[in-house]
Motif scaffolding. Structure first.
Motif, PDB file in Angstrom:
ATOM      1  N   PHE A  42       3.443   3.328  -7.167  1.00 37.83           N
ATOM      2  CA  PHE A  42       2.097   3.753  -7.557  1.00 37.83           C
ATOM      3  C   PHE A  42       1.705   3.137  -8.895  1.00 37.83           C
ATOM      4  CE2 PHE A  42      -0.638   6.740  -9.861  1.00 37.83           C
ATOM      5  CZ  PHE A  42      -1.744   6.707  -9.027  1.00 37.83           C
TER       6      PHE A  42
ATOM      7  N   SER B 216       8.389   5.964  -4.974  1.00 33.94           N
ATOM      8  CA  SER B 216       6.950   6.130  -4.742  1.00 33.94           C
ATOM      9  C   SER B 216       6.166   6.110  -6.045  1.00 33.94           C
ATOM     10  CB  SER B 216       6.682   7.435  -4.005  1.00 33.94           C
ATOM     11  OG  SER B 216       7.324   7.424  -2.756  1.00 33.94           O
TER      12      SER B 216
ATOM     13  N   ASN C  43       1.214  -0.709  -8.459  1.00 35.38           N
ATOM     14  CA  ASN C  43      -0.008  -1.089  -7.748  1.00 35.38           C
ATOM     15  C   ASN C  43      -1.280  -0.598  -8.424  1.00 35.38           C
ATOM     16  OD1 ASN C  43       1.173  -2.518  -5.663  1.00 35.38           O
ATOM     17  ND2 ASN C  43       1.566  -0.666  -4.495  1.00 35.38           N
ATOM     18  N   LYS C  44      -1.158   0.225  -9.452  1.00 34.71           N
ATOM     19  CA  LYS C  44      -2.328   0.809 -10.099  1.00 34.71           C
ATOM     20  C   LYS C  44      -3.244  -0.258 -10.693  1.00 34.71           C
ATOM     21  CE  LYS C  44      -3.507   4.470 -13.290  1.00 34.71           C
ATOM     22  NZ  LYS C  44      -2.985   5.446 -14.236  1.00 34.71           N
TER      23      LYS C  44
ATOM     24  N   LYS D  25       0.836  -1.193   0.000  1.00 34.50           N
ATOM     25  CA  LYS D  25       0.000   0.000   0.000  1.00 34.50           C
ATOM     26  C   LYS D  25       0.877   1.251   0.000  1.00 34.50           C
ATOM     27  CE  LYS D  25      -2.708   1.889   3.392  1.00 34.50           C
ATOM     28  NZ  LYS D  25      -3.566   1.804   4.550  1.00 34.50           N
ATOM     29  N   ILE D  26       0.527   2.185  -0.869  1.00 36.25           N
ATOM     30  CA  ILE D  26       1.280   3.428  -0.939  1.00 36.25           C
ATOM     31  C   ILE D  26       1.094   4.210   0.363  1.00 36.25           C
ATOM     32  CG2 ILE D  26       1.558   5.596  -2.207  1.00 36.25           C
ATOM     33  CD1 ILE D  26       2.450   3.164  -3.770  1.00 36.25           C
TER      34      ILE D  26
ATOM     35  N   HIS E  47       5.799   0.894   3.105  1.00 38.12           N
ATOM     36  CA  HIS E  47       6.306   1.893   2.163  1.00 38.12           C
ATOM     37  C   HIS E  47       7.185   2.926   2.873  1.00 38.12           C
ATOM     38  CE1 HIS E  47       5.982   5.595  -0.314  1.00 38.12           C
ATOM     39  NE2 HIS E  47       6.355   4.742  -1.244  1.00 38.12           N
TER      40      HIS E  47
END
Length: 68
Positions: free
Chosen positions: A52, A48, A55-56, A2-3, A8
């Motif tokens: 992102f 980051s 995980n998009k 999870k961002i 993270h």
């Protein structure tokens, strides 16, 4: 991952520390602190953005049809 979750933030801190010390200790220029900070921040921002993008599409409920 999870961002901006716990993992993270831990990985970002480790990445920042490694990049900072590699650039600070290996640089002989007068502005080595500024360069090391900029490169370390850029590395964390790049990490980051990469996470992102990675995980998009991970939890995508409507993937593209006939994707090759």
């Amino acid at each position: 991952m999870k961002i901006f979750g716990k993992n993270h933030i831990i990985i970002s801190a480790i990445t920042f520390a490694i990049l900072f010390f590699m650039n600070y200790l290996g640089n002989k220029e007068a502005d080595k602190l500024e360069r090391a900070l900029m490169i370390a921040f850029a590395g964390v921002i790049g990490l980051s953005i990469g996470l992102f993008i990675f995980n998009k599409g991970k939890d995508d409920k409507n993937p593209p049809q006939n994707f090759d």
